[in-house]
Design an enzyme around this catalytic site. Structure first.
Site, short mmCIF file in Angstrom:
data_model
loop_
_atom_site.label_atom_id
_atom_site.label_comp_id
_atom_site.label_asym_id
_atom_site.label_seq_id
_atom_site.Cartn_x
_atom_site.Cartn_y
_atom_site.Cartn_z
N GLY A 12 46.38 -10.45 99.42
CA GLY A 12 47.20 -10.98 100.52
C GLY A 12 48.61 -11.36 100.15
O GLY A 12 49.20 -12.26 100.78
N SER A 13 49.23 -10.66 99.18
CA SER A 13 50.61 -11.04 98.85
C SER A 13 51.58 -10.68 99.99
O SER A 13 52.57 -11.38 100.22
CB SER A 13 51.07 -10.41 97.53
OG SER A 13 51.34 -9.04 97.69
N ASN A 14 51.30 -9.59 100.71
CA ASN A 14 52.15 -9.28 101.88
C ASN A 14 51.98 -10.34 102.97
O ASN A 14 52.96 -10.74 103.60
CB ASN A 14 51.82 -7.89 102.43
CG ASN A 14 52.58 -6.80 101.71
OD1 ASN A 14 53.78 -6.68 101.85
ND2 ASN A 14 51.87 -6.02 100.91
N MET A 90 42.47 -2.64 104.18
CA MET A 90 42.10 -1.41 103.48
C MET A 90 41.09 -0.53 104.22
O MET A 90 40.42 0.28 103.60
CB MET A 90 41.59 -1.76 102.07
CG MET A 90 42.62 -2.50 101.23
SD MET A 90 44.27 -1.72 101.19
CE MET A 90 43.98 -0.48 99.94
N ASN A 107 51.57 -1.24 110.21
CA ASN A 107 50.91 -1.10 108.91
C ASN A 107 51.99 -0.94 107.85
O ASN A 107 53.07 -0.45 108.13
CB ASN A 107 50.00 0.14 108.91
CG ASN A 107 49.27 0.29 107.58
OD1 ASN A 107 48.74 -0.69 107.03
ND2 ASN A 107 49.24 1.50 107.05
N HIS A 109 52.48 0.81 104.01
CA HIS A 109 51.85 1.75 103.10
C HIS A 109 52.73 1.88 101.86
O HIS A 109 53.95 2.02 101.98
CB HIS A 109 51.67 3.11 103.80
CG HIS A 109 50.94 4.08 102.96
ND1 HIS A 109 49.58 3.98 102.70
CD2 HIS A 109 51.38 5.17 102.27
CE1 HIS A 109 49.21 4.97 101.92
NE2 HIS A 109 50.27 5.70 101.63
N ASP A 141 48.92 4.54 114.65
CA ASP A 141 48.39 5.43 115.70
C ASP A 141 46.98 5.85 115.28
O ASP A 141 46.40 5.24 114.40
CB ASP A 141 49.35 6.61 115.97
CG ASP A 141 49.44 7.57 114.79
OD1 ASP A 141 48.70 7.38 113.79
OD2 ASP A 141 50.25 8.52 114.85
N GLU A 142 46.46 6.89 115.91
CA GLU A 142 45.06 7.25 115.64
C GLU A 142 44.88 8.05 114.35
O GLU A 142 43.75 8.33 113.96
CB GLU A 142 44.48 8.01 116.84
CG GLU A 142 44.30 7.10 118.04
CD GLU A 142 43.69 7.81 119.23
OE1 GLU A 142 42.70 8.52 119.05
OE2 GLU A 142 44.23 7.65 120.34
N ASP A 145 47.81 6.75 108.38
CA ASP A 145 49.17 6.44 107.92
C ASP A 145 50.20 7.39 108.56
O ASP A 145 51.15 7.83 107.90
CB ASP A 145 49.25 6.54 106.38
CG ASP A 145 48.30 5.56 105.70
OD1 ASP A 145 48.13 4.45 106.21
OD2 ASP A 145 47.72 5.92 104.65
C1 GAR Z 1 49.86 -3.24 99.19
O1 GAR Z 1 50.49 -2.48 98.18
C2 GAR Z 1 49.77 -2.43 100.48
O2 GAR Z 1 50.87 -1.60 100.72
C3 GAR Z 1 48.55 -1.59 100.18
O3 GAR Z 1 47.65 -2.47 99.54
C4 GAR Z 1 48.39 -3.47 98.85
C5 GAR Z 1 47.91 -4.82 99.32
O4 GAR Z 1 48.52 -5.85 98.61
N1 GAR Z 1 47.99 -1.06 101.39
C6 GAR Z 1 47.44 0.13 101.46
O5 GAR Z 1 47.33 0.88 100.50
C7 GAR Z 1 46.93 0.52 102.83
N2 GAR Z 1 46.65 1.91 102.88
P1 GAR Z 1 48.47 -7.34 99.15
O6 GAR Z 1 47.00 -7.64 99.49
O7 GAR Z 1 48.93 -8.15 97.98
O8 GAR Z 1 49.36 -7.45 100.33
#
Ligand code: GAR
Length: 203
Positions: A12-14, A90, A107, A109, A141-142, A145
């Site tokens: 969850g850093s984002n 994910m 989202n 990516h 979207d459906e 990515d």
């Molecule tokens: C991030 O790098 C995000 O872009 C990626 O997972 C990581 C989650 O990091 N997401 C994907 O690959 C989705 N297809 P976080 O939990 O520290 O935010």
């Protein structure tokens, strides 16, 4: 002020970067809920720290994806959020959820889409030998990515980079890009025109 619900699966850093931007007044919105598919996600702790409710639908407790997504859809509706933000979520978003929240779901990516969709995007880029990598914030979207792109940020790839090095370099840009994109959404500055997203000037 827009209500934002965040979907996250792991560390969850984002999510934390979004919370920090909200606290700093960089986004004109409020986070009303965290939704997670993983009862061990550290994002639950991050939500608790700032008094945001966590809604946990632990994927492993469900017999199949359809029943999981049905519960998730109900919970998403109940949040009353104007915007849903997948921040390290994910799982592929199913078509019903994607249709229900079309134009209201983002989202992030860790690649310069349309290159390297799907899992382990940073490793895909490294293995391919690209010299520039990066991240993309897009509408959901459906497809996988595949939605209209809002913001991309690029980083260099160096010859001696390993996966950890490129992950970290991209992640730093993800934290900046996501807050920028969410701020634009919350200021009603994003217009989807087919495959393209037009960013309206600041008023
Ligand atoms: C991030 O790098 C995000 O872009 C990626 O997972 C990581 C989650 O990091 N997401 C994907 O690959 C989705 N297809 P976080 O939990 O520290 O935010």
């Amino acid at each position: 002020m827009k209500k934002i619900a965040v979907l996250a699966s792991g560390r969850g850093s984002n999510f934390q970067a979004i919370l920090d931007s909200l606290a700093a007044g960089k986004i004109n919105g409020e986070c009303v809920a965290l939704l997670t598919d993983n009862k061990n996600s550290y994002s639950i702790e991050r939500a608790k720290n700032v008094g945001i409710p966590s809604i946990v639908h632990n994927f492993k407790d469900y017999p199949d994806k359809a029943s999981f997504e049905a519960d998730l859809l109900e919970s998403m509706k109940k949040t009353g959020a104007d915007l849903f933000v997948c921040a390290g979520y994910m799982r592929i978003i199913g078509p019903e959820i994607a249709r229900t929240f079309a134009g209201k779901m983002l989202n992030i990516h860790p690649a310069l889409l349309p290159a390297f969709p799907g899992l382990h995007a940073q490793k895909q880029a490294l293995d391919y030998g690209v010299k520039i990598a990066g991240c993309t914030v897009h509408f959901v979207d459906e497809g996988l990515d595949s939605g209209p792109i809002i913001i991309q940020k690029a980083v260099p790839v160096f010859d001696d980079d390993d996966e950890d090095a490129i992950d970290a370099r991209i992640l730093e840009q993800e934290h900046i890009a996501y807050s920028e994109a969410i701020a634009l959404f919350c200021d009603d500055r994003l217009v989807i025109e087919g495959r393209k997203v037009r960013v309206l000037p600041k008023v």
